[in-house]
Design an enzyme around this catalytic site. Structure first.
Site, PDB file in Angstrom:
ATOM      1  N   ASP A 136     -38.914  29.729   8.870  1.00  0.00           N
ATOM      2  CA  ASP A 136     -39.516  30.057  10.011  1.00  0.00           C
ATOM      3  C   ASP A 136     -40.630  29.079  10.187  1.00  0.00           C
ATOM      4  O   ASP A 136     -41.543  28.740   8.981  1.00  0.00           O
ATOM      5  CB  ASP A 136     -40.170  31.165   9.695  1.00  0.00           C
ATOM      6  CG  ASP A 136     -40.641  31.426  11.128  1.00  0.00           C
ATOM      7  OD1 ASP A 136     -39.858  32.410  12.197  1.00  0.00           O
ATOM      8  OD2 ASP A 136     -41.956  31.939  11.333  1.00  0.00           O
ATOM      9  N   ASN A 144     -47.967  27.743  20.809  1.00  0.00           N
ATOM     10  CA  ASN A 144     -47.894  27.768  22.245  1.00  0.00           C
ATOM     11  C   ASN A 144     -49.451  27.897  22.413  1.00  0.00           C
ATOM     12  O   ASN A 144     -49.829  27.578  23.854  1.00  0.00           O
ATOM     13  CB  ASN A 144     -46.505  29.239  22.503  1.00  0.00           C
ATOM     14  CG  ASN A 144     -45.910  28.624  21.850  1.00  0.00           C
ATOM     15  OD1 ASN A 144     -45.184  27.064  21.622  1.00  0.00           O
ATOM     16  ND2 ASN A 144     -44.745  29.091  21.078  1.00  0.00           N
ATOM     17  N   HIS A 149     -46.411  25.657  25.620  1.00  0.00           N
ATOM     18  CA  HIS A 149     -45.107  25.606  25.033  1.00  0.00           C
ATOM     19  C   HIS A 149     -44.696  24.523  25.162  1.00  0.00           C
ATOM     20  O   HIS A 149     -43.618  24.083  24.496  1.00  0.00           O
ATOM     21  CB  HIS A 149     -44.467  26.887  26.724  1.00  0.00           C
ATOM     22  CG  HIS A 149     -45.085  28.514  26.277  1.00  0.00           C
ATOM     23  ND1 HIS A 149     -44.343  28.923  24.815  1.00  0.00           N
ATOM     24  CD2 HIS A 149     -45.401  28.931  26.796  1.00  0.00           C
ATOM     25  CE1 HIS A 149     -44.605  30.048  25.064  1.00  0.00           C
ATOM     26  NE2 HIS A 149     -45.720  30.073  26.235  1.00  0.00           N
ATOM     27  N   ASP A 153     -42.827  23.330  21.940  1.00  0.00           N
ATOM     28  CA  ASP A 153     -41.561  22.617  21.845  1.00  0.00           C
ATOM     29  C   ASP A 153     -41.532  21.509  21.190  1.00  0.00           C
ATOM     30  O   ASP A 153     -40.426  20.992  20.404  1.00  0.00           O
ATOM     31  CB  ASP A 153     -40.998  22.696  23.852  1.00  0.00           C
ATOM     32  CG  ASP A 153     -40.619  24.284  23.933  1.00  0.00           C
ATOM     33  OD1 ASP A 153     -40.782  24.861  23.721  1.00  0.00           O
ATOM     34  OD2 ASP A 153     -40.348  23.779  25.224  1.00  0.00           O
ATOM     35  N   GLU A 179     -38.429  29.804  16.463  1.00  0.00           N
ATOM     36  CA  GLU A 179     -38.989  29.092  15.539  1.00  0.00           C
ATOM     37  C   GLU A 179     -37.965  28.917  14.333  1.00  0.00           C
ATOM     38  O   GLU A 179     -38.607  28.919  13.818  1.00  0.00           O
ATOM     39  CB  GLU A 179     -40.306  28.556  15.449  1.00  0.00           C
ATOM     40  CG  GLU A 179     -40.634  30.606  14.377  1.00  0.00           C
ATOM     41  CD  GLU A 179     -40.876  31.438  15.676  1.00  0.00           C
ATOM     42  OE1 GLU A 179     -41.522  32.028  15.460  1.00  0.00           O
ATOM     43  OE2 GLU A 179     -40.452  31.598  16.631  1.00  0.00           O
TER      44      GLU A 179
END
Length: 259
Positions: A136, A144, A149, A153, A179
Protein backbone atom coordinates in the site's frame (compact mmCIF):
# COMPACT_ATOMS: atom_id res chain seq x y z
CA UNK A 1 -25.75 -50.94 -103.63
CA UNK A 2 -26.00 -47.31 -102.77
CA UNK A 3 -28.77 -45.40 -104.54
CA UNK A 4 -28.53 -41.81 -105.73
CA UNK A 5 -31.68 -40.47 -104.03
CA UNK A 6 -31.53 -37.15 -105.83
CA UNK A 7 -31.35 -38.79 -109.26
CA UNK A 8 -34.13 -41.20 -108.33
CA UNK A 9 -36.42 -38.33 -107.31
CA UNK A 10 -35.73 -36.58 -110.61
CA UNK A 11 -36.69 -39.76 -112.56
CA UNK A 12 -39.94 -40.09 -110.57
CA UNK A 13 -40.88 -36.45 -111.18
CA UNK A 14 -40.04 -36.78 -114.89
CA UNK A 15 -42.15 -39.95 -115.19
CA UNK A 16 -45.13 -38.27 -113.52
CA UNK A 17 -44.85 -35.21 -115.74
CA UNK A 18 -44.52 -37.24 -118.95
CA UNK A 19 -47.94 -37.08 -120.70
CA UNK A 20 -47.37 -40.41 -122.38
CA UNK A 21 -47.49 -42.07 -118.95
CA UNK A 22 -50.82 -40.50 -117.95
CA UNK A 23 -52.86 -43.49 -118.96
CA UNK A 24 -50.47 -46.12 -117.60
CA UNK A 25 -52.04 -48.22 -114.78
CA UNK A 26 -49.05 -47.58 -112.48
CA UNK A 27 -49.10 -43.80 -112.94
CA UNK A 28 -51.75 -43.31 -110.28
CA UNK A 29 -49.92 -45.63 -107.85
CA UNK A 30 -46.60 -43.89 -108.47
CA UNK A 31 -48.20 -40.48 -107.96
CA UNK A 32 -49.85 -41.61 -104.69
CA UNK A 33 -46.56 -43.12 -103.54
CA UNK A 34 -44.71 -39.89 -104.42
CA UNK A 35 -47.23 -37.76 -102.51
CA UNK A 36 -46.98 -40.08 -99.51
CA UNK A 37 -43.19 -39.75 -99.65
CA UNK A 38 -43.46 -35.96 -99.79
CA UNK A 39 -45.80 -35.95 -96.81
CA UNK A 40 -43.36 -38.13 -94.84
CA UNK A 41 -40.51 -35.79 -95.67
CA UNK A 42 -42.61 -32.85 -94.50
CA UNK A 43 -43.37 -34.57 -91.21
CA UNK A 44 -39.73 -35.53 -90.84
CA UNK A 45 -38.60 -31.95 -91.40
CA UNK A 46 -41.20 -30.79 -88.89
CA UNK A 47 -39.92 -33.30 -86.34
CA UNK A 48 -36.35 -32.21 -87.01
CA UNK A 49 -37.31 -28.56 -86.48
CA UNK A 50 -39.16 -29.47 -83.27
CA UNK A 51 -36.19 -31.54 -82.12
CA UNK A 52 -33.79 -28.72 -82.95
CA UNK A 53 -35.99 -26.24 -81.11
CA UNK A 54 -36.21 -28.58 -78.12
CA UNK A 55 -32.46 -29.08 -78.10
CA UNK A 56 -31.91 -25.33 -78.37
CA UNK A 57 -34.34 -24.84 -75.52
CA UNK A 58 -32.58 -27.46 -73.38
CA UNK A 59 -29.18 -26.03 -74.19
CA UNK A 60 -30.41 -22.56 -73.26
CA UNK A 61 -32.04 -23.94 -70.13
CA UNK A 62 -28.84 -25.72 -69.14
CA UNK A 63 -26.89 -22.58 -69.86
CA UNK A 64 -29.30 -20.55 -67.74
CA UNK A 65 -29.15 -23.10 -64.95
CA UNK A 66 -25.38 -23.18 -65.20
CA UNK A 67 -25.21 -19.38 -65.03
CA UNK A 68 -27.59 -19.36 -62.07
CA UNK A 69 -25.56 -22.09 -60.39
CA UNK A 70 -22.33 -20.17 -60.99
CA UNK A 71 -23.98 -17.04 -59.62
CA UNK A 72 -25.09 -18.90 -56.49
CA UNK A 73 -21.60 -20.31 -56.09
CA UNK A 74 -20.10 -16.82 -56.30
CA UNK A 75 -22.64 -15.55 -53.78
CA UNK A 76 -21.92 -18.47 -51.49
CA UNK A 77 -18.19 -17.86 -51.78
CA UNK A 78 -18.74 -14.19 -50.97
CA UNK A 79 -20.91 -15.08 -47.98
CA UNK A 80 -18.28 -17.55 -46.80
CA UNK A 81 -15.54 -14.93 -47.00
CA UNK A 82 -17.71 -12.42 -45.15
CA UNK A 83 -18.54 -15.07 -42.55
CA UNK A 84 -14.86 -15.94 -42.12
CA UNK A 85 -13.94 -12.28 -41.68
CA UNK A 86 -16.83 -11.81 -39.27
CA UNK A 87 -15.83 -14.85 -37.21
CA UNK A 88 -12.20 -13.70 -37.17
CA UNK A 89 -13.24 -10.21 -36.07
CA UNK A 90 -15.55 -11.71 -33.47
CA UNK A 91 -12.78 -13.92 -32.08
CA UNK A 92 -10.40 -10.95 -31.96
CA UNK A 93 -13.03 -8.79 -30.28
CA UNK A 94 -13.75 -11.51 -27.72
CA UNK A 95 -10.03 -11.91 -27.08
CA UNK A 96 -9.64 -8.16 -26.61
CA UNK A 97 -12.62 -8.08 -24.26
CA UNK A 98 -11.25 -11.00 -22.30
CA UNK A 99 -7.83 -9.37 -22.04
CA UNK A 100 -9.42 -6.06 -21.07
CA UNK A 101 -11.38 -7.77 -18.32
CA UNK A 102 -8.10 -8.93 -16.76
CA UNK A 103 -6.08 -5.70 -17.09
CA UNK A 104 -6.19 -2.61 -14.92
CA UNK A 105 -7.00 0.31 -17.22
CA UNK A 106 -4.77 2.82 -15.39
CA UNK A 107 -1.55 0.90 -14.72
CA UNK A 108 -1.77 -1.77 -17.41
CA UNK A 109 -1.07 -4.39 -14.74
CA UNK A 110 -3.21 -7.49 -14.18
CA UNK A 111 -6.25 -6.59 -12.11
CA UNK A 112 -7.78 -8.26 -9.05
CA UNK A 113 -9.80 -10.69 -11.16
CA UNK A 114 -6.73 -11.88 -13.03
CA UNK A 115 -4.72 -12.17 -9.82
CA UNK A 116 -7.37 -14.26 -8.09
CA UNK A 117 -7.30 -16.72 -11.01
CA UNK A 118 -3.50 -16.86 -10.89
CA UNK A 119 -3.52 -17.32 -7.12
CA UNK A 120 -5.99 -20.20 -7.41
CA UNK A 121 -3.81 -21.86 -10.07
CA UNK A 122 -0.65 -21.44 -7.96
CA UNK A 123 -2.45 -22.64 -4.86
CA UNK A 124 -3.81 -25.73 -6.62
CA UNK A 125 -0.37 -26.71 -7.94
CA UNK A 126 1.95 -26.03 -4.98
CA UNK A 127 0.26 -24.25 -2.06
CA UNK A 128 3.21 -24.76 0.29
CA UNK A 129 5.38 -22.51 -1.92
CA UNK A 130 2.98 -19.56 -2.19
CA UNK A 131 3.83 -16.23 -0.53
CA UNK A 132 1.67 -13.11 -0.77
CA UNK A 133 2.75 -9.49 -0.36
CA UNK A 134 0.07 -6.82 0.03
CA UNK A 135 1.56 -3.38 -0.75
CA UNK A 136 0.00 0.00 0.00
CA UNK A 137 1.26 3.51 -0.84
CA UNK A 138 1.54 5.47 2.38
CA UNK A 139 -0.50 8.68 2.73
CA UNK A 140 -1.60 8.47 -0.88
CA UNK A 141 -4.66 10.60 -0.14
CA UNK A 142 -2.34 13.51 0.76
CA UNK A 143 -0.75 13.30 -2.70
CA UNK A 144 -4.18 13.47 -4.35
CA UNK A 145 -5.28 16.34 -2.12
CA UNK A 146 -2.10 18.39 -2.58
CA UNK A 147 -1.27 17.73 -6.23
CA UNK A 148 -4.55 16.52 -7.74
CA UNK A 149 -5.76 13.15 -8.92
CA UNK A 150 -3.95 13.29 -12.26
CA UNK A 151 -0.58 13.57 -10.50
CA UNK A 152 -1.77 10.95 -8.03
CA UNK A 153 -2.49 8.61 -10.96
CA UNK A 154 1.00 9.24 -12.34
CA UNK A 155 2.54 8.35 -8.96
CA UNK A 156 0.38 5.22 -8.79
CA UNK A 157 1.52 4.10 -12.24
CA UNK A 158 5.17 4.83 -11.43
CA UNK A 159 5.01 2.86 -8.17
CA UNK A 160 3.43 -0.05 -10.02
CA UNK A 161 6.24 0.02 -12.58
CA UNK A 162 8.90 0.06 -9.84
CA UNK A 163 7.25 -2.89 -8.07
CA UNK A 164 7.12 -4.85 -11.32
CA UNK A 165 10.75 -4.01 -12.12
CA UNK A 166 12.03 -4.90 -8.65
CA UNK A 167 10.07 -8.12 -8.24
CA UNK A 168 10.99 -9.29 -11.75
CA UNK A 169 10.72 -13.04 -12.21
CA UNK A 170 10.34 -13.76 -8.50
CA UNK A 171 6.60 -13.16 -8.59
CA UNK A 172 3.50 -11.77 -10.26
CA UNK A 173 2.14 -8.31 -9.53
CA UNK A 174 -1.34 -6.87 -9.88
CA UNK A 175 -3.19 -3.73 -8.92
CA UNK A 176 -5.41 -4.97 -6.13
CA UNK A 177 -7.51 -1.82 -5.82
CA UNK A 178 -7.09 1.86 -4.98
CA UNK A 179 -3.44 2.38 -4.05
CA UNK A 180 -2.89 -1.27 -3.17
CA UNK A 181 -0.89 -3.87 -5.08
CA UNK A 182 -0.66 -7.62 -4.57
CA UNK A 183 2.36 -9.77 -5.40
CA UNK A 184 2.29 -13.56 -5.58
CA UNK A 185 5.64 -15.18 -4.91
CA UNK A 186 6.01 -18.82 -5.82
CA UNK A 187 9.60 -19.07 -4.56
CA UNK A 188 10.21 -21.11 -1.41
CA UNK A 189 13.30 -19.05 -0.48
CA UNK A 190 12.03 -16.79 2.31
CA UNK A 191 15.32 -14.89 2.57
CA UNK A 192 15.24 -13.99 -1.14
CA UNK A 193 11.69 -12.71 -0.82
CA UNK A 194 12.55 -10.62 2.26
CA UNK A 195 15.54 -9.11 0.46
CA UNK A 196 13.41 -8.27 -2.59
CA UNK A 197 10.71 -6.53 -0.49
CA UNK A 198 13.23 -4.54 1.55
CA UNK A 199 14.94 -3.42 -1.66
CA UNK A 200 11.52 -2.43 -3.02
CA UNK A 201 10.71 -0.35 0.08
CA UNK A 202 14.09 1.39 -0.19
CA UNK A 203 13.64 2.06 -3.91
CA UNK A 204 10.23 3.70 -3.41
CA UNK A 205 11.46 5.75 -0.45
CA UNK A 206 14.43 7.12 -2.42
CA UNK A 207 12.52 7.84 -5.65
CA UNK A 208 11.44 11.41 -6.49
CA UNK A 209 8.20 11.49 -8.46
CA UNK A 210 7.40 14.39 -10.76
CA UNK A 211 4.49 16.64 -9.75
CA UNK A 212 4.14 18.52 -13.04
CA UNK A 213 5.33 21.89 -11.68
CA UNK A 214 8.93 20.82 -11.13
CA UNK A 215 8.24 19.90 -7.51
CA UNK A 216 9.36 16.48 -6.36
CA UNK A 217 7.01 14.08 -4.63
CA UNK A 218 8.33 11.48 -2.22
CA UNK A 219 6.41 8.65 -0.67
CA UNK A 220 6.85 5.29 1.01
CA UNK A 221 5.08 1.95 1.02
CA UNK A 222 3.89 -0.45 3.68
CA UNK A 223 4.00 -4.20 3.02
CA UNK A 224 2.22 -7.11 4.66
CA UNK A 225 3.42 -10.64 3.86
CA UNK A 226 1.80 -14.04 4.42
CA UNK A 227 2.98 -17.57 3.66
CA UNK A 228 1.22 -20.90 3.44
CA UNK A 229 0.31 -22.66 6.66
CA UNK A 230 -1.46 -25.97 7.18
CA UNK A 231 -5.18 -25.62 6.57
CA UNK A 232 -4.79 -22.41 4.55
CA UNK A 233 -6.91 -21.46 1.58
CA UNK A 234 -6.31 -18.70 -0.95
CA UNK A 235 -8.72 -16.50 0.99
CA UNK A 236 -6.96 -17.00 4.34
CA UNK A 237 -3.61 -16.20 2.72
CA UNK A 238 -5.02 -12.90 1.44
CA UNK A 239 -6.58 -12.13 4.82
CA UNK A 240 -3.31 -12.69 6.68
CA UNK A 241 -1.39 -10.55 4.19
CA UNK A 242 -3.97 -7.80 4.64
CA UNK A 243 -3.75 -8.10 8.45
CA UNK A 244 0.05 -7.87 8.26
CA UNK A 245 -0.28 -4.74 6.11
CA UNK A 246 -2.62 -3.23 8.69
CA UNK A 247 -0.03 -3.87 11.42
CA UNK A 248 2.69 -2.30 9.27
CA UNK A 249 0.63 0.89 8.99
CA UNK A 250 -0.15 0.92 12.70
CA UNK A 251 3.56 0.61 13.49
CA UNK A 252 4.35 3.79 11.59
CA UNK A 253 4.27 2.69 7.91
CA UNK A 254 7.30 2.43 5.60
CA UNK A 255 8.08 -1.13 6.69
CA UNK A 256 7.58 -4.83 5.95
CA UNK A 257 5.61 -7.00 8.37
CA UNK A 258 5.37 -10.80 8.03
CA UNK A 259 2.18 -12.48 9.16
Amino acid sequence: MKHNIKALEQRVVAALEDETNQGHPLHEVLEALWQYNQDQWSRMEHLIRVSDSYQDMMIQREKTLSERFDKHLRQLDKITRISDRYQTALREANLELEQASYVDALTGLPNRRKMLRRLKAEFDMRPESVRLAMIDIDYFKRINDEFGHLIGDDVLVSVGNLIELTVGELGHISRWGGEEFLVIFSQPDQAEIEACLKQLANTIRETHFESGDHAKIRTTISIGVSHFQAGDSADTLITRADDALYRAKNRGRNQVVFG
